[in-house]
Design a protein around this motif. Structure first.
Motif, mmCIF file in Angstrom:
data_model
loop_
_atom_site.group_PDB
_atom_site.id
_atom_site.type_symbol
_atom_site.label_atom_id
_atom_site.label_comp_id
_atom_site.label_asym_id
_atom_site.label_seq_id
_atom_site.Cartn_x
_atom_site.Cartn_y
_atom_site.Cartn_z
ATOM 1 N N ALA A 126 -29.398 2.527 16.250
ATOM 2 C CA ALA A 126 -28.748 1.884 15.097
ATOM 3 C C ALA A 126 -27.579 2.627 14.763
ATOM 4 O O ALA A 126 -26.646 1.953 14.336
ATOM 5 N N GLN A 127 -27.695 4.138 15.044
ATOM 6 C CA GLN A 127 -26.080 4.672 14.802
ATOM 7 C C GLN A 127 -25.257 4.095 15.844
ATOM 8 O O GLN A 127 -23.874 3.793 15.703
ATOM 9 N N ARG A 128 -25.601 3.726 17.184
ATOM 10 C CA ARG A 128 -24.526 3.197 18.148
ATOM 11 C C ARG A 128 -24.251 1.490 17.657
ATOM 12 O O ARG A 128 -23.050 1.411 17.886
ATOM 13 N N ARG A 129 -25.096 1.049 16.938
ATOM 14 C CA ARG A 129 -24.741 -0.402 16.676
ATOM 15 C C ARG A 129 -23.770 -0.289 15.519
ATOM 16 O O ARG A 129 -22.654 -1.057 15.149
ATOM 17 N N ILE A 130 -23.860 0.660 14.497
ATOM 18 C CA ILE A 130 -23.022 0.640 13.418
ATOM 19 C C ILE A 130 -21.802 1.270 13.885
ATOM 20 O O ILE A 130 -20.683 0.578 13.269
ATOM 21 N N ARG A 131 -21.665 2.046 14.873
ATOM 22 C CA ARG A 131 -20.381 2.558 15.292
ATOM 23 C C ARG A 131 -19.713 1.515 16.205
ATOM 24 O O ARG A 131 -18.096 1.486 16.009
ATOM 25 N N MET B 13 -14.373 -3.646 13.957
ATOM 26 C CA MET B 13 -13.597 -3.977 12.603
ATOM 27 C C MET B 13 -12.305 -3.270 12.610
ATOM 28 O O MET B 13 -11.292 -4.080 12.442
ATOM 29 N N LEU B 14 -12.088 -2.327 13.340
ATOM 30 C CA LEU B 14 -10.815 -1.610 13.563
ATOM 31 C C LEU B 14 -9.898 -2.316 14.538
ATOM 32 O O LEU B 14 -8.702 -2.552 14.134
ATOM 33 N N ASP B 15 -10.500 -2.640 15.469
ATOM 34 C CA ASP B 15 -9.722 -3.575 16.567
ATOM 35 C C ASP B 15 -9.283 -4.988 15.935
ATOM 36 O O ASP B 15 -8.111 -5.292 16.131
ATOM 37 N N GLU B 16 -10.139 -5.465 15.065
ATOM 38 C CA GLU B 16 -9.763 -6.658 14.378
ATOM 39 C C GLU B 16 -8.676 -6.347 13.635
ATOM 40 O O GLU B 16 -7.672 -7.393 13.357
ATOM 41 N N GLN C 79 -4.739 -8.121 13.570
ATOM 42 C CA GLN C 79 -4.101 -8.790 12.512
ATOM 43 C C GLN C 79 -2.776 -8.377 12.296
ATOM 44 O O GLN C 79 -1.749 -9.035 11.801
ATOM 45 N N GLU C 80 -2.677 -6.907 12.236
ATOM 46 C CA GLU C 80 -1.550 -6.255 11.715
ATOM 47 C C GLU C 80 -0.582 -6.517 12.742
ATOM 48 O O GLU C 80 0.673 -6.926 12.497
ATOM 49 N N ARG C 81 -0.717 -6.597 13.970
ATOM 50 C CA ARG C 81 0.109 -6.883 15.283
ATOM 51 C C ARG C 81 0.490 -8.566 14.853
ATOM 52 O O ARG C 81 1.748 -8.738 15.125
#
Length: 183
Positions: free
Chosen positions: A10-15, A21-24, A28-30
């Motif tokens: 569960a911790q691995r899936r959350i991470r 989300m950070l990559d996305e 978007q910023e790029r």
């Protein structure tokens, strides 16, 4: 000494979701940076046009500048009515009409009637442009439509187009119209 990390599934899936989300967000910023957001390109012909307008008719120059500032990056046009322009420029509609005629006579813009006093005003994409250079061939007709907040023009424009999208986070004087283009 080797470090050992113990994590549950569960911790691995959350991470993994957090990293995705950070990559996305970074992507978007790029993309936004690549679009030249907030940037209007003025080409040599555009600078020549600006100088001529500034010398010839200061009011028309101001109106041309307003259009250049507000053109939609996907089409190089702004849709609005003359009363909206008069309100923004602090003049009467007759003055706007004279300035528009001057700009048309000098081939600084193309006026395309939409409905009533509402027109699309397109600038030459080889003079002034806001989007990707390779989008110039497709200039018109997804538009940024500017209308007075209190007028009934907004309702008329909204009823004219089917499939419109409106983002409530935007300026209440702006309506974005989306039309599909044939493939």
């Amino acid at each position: 000494m080797q470090q050992i990390t113990v994590a549950t599934d569960a911790q691995r899936r959350i991470r993994q979701r957090e990293l995705a989300m950070l990559d996305e967000k970074e992507a978007q910023e790029r993309e936004e940076a690549r679009k030249n957001k907030g940037f209007t390109q003025v080409y040599p012909l555009g600078w020549k046009r600006i100088i001529e307008l500034a010398k010839g008719n200061a009011g028309a120059f101001g109106l041309y500048s307003f259009f250049a500032e507000n053109i939609d990056p996907t089409c190089g046009a702004v849709v609005c009515d003359q009363q909206f322009l008069a309100d923004k420029m602090n003049v009467n509609r007759r003055t706007i009409s004279r300035w528009l005629s001057y700009l048309e006579e000098n081939r600084a813009l193309v006026r395309i009637p939409v409905a009533g006093k509402v027109c699309a005003y397109a600038l030459d994409p080889h003079e002034v442009w806001k989007g990707y250079d390779n989008a110039k061939d497709y200039a018109a007709f997804v538009t940024k439509t500017l209308v007075n907040k209190d007028g009934d023009i907004r309702r008329r424009i909204m009823s004219m187009f089917s499939g419109e999208k409106q983002n409530d986070d935007r300026d209440p004087n702006t309506i974005d119209m989306f039309e599909s283009t044939p493939q």
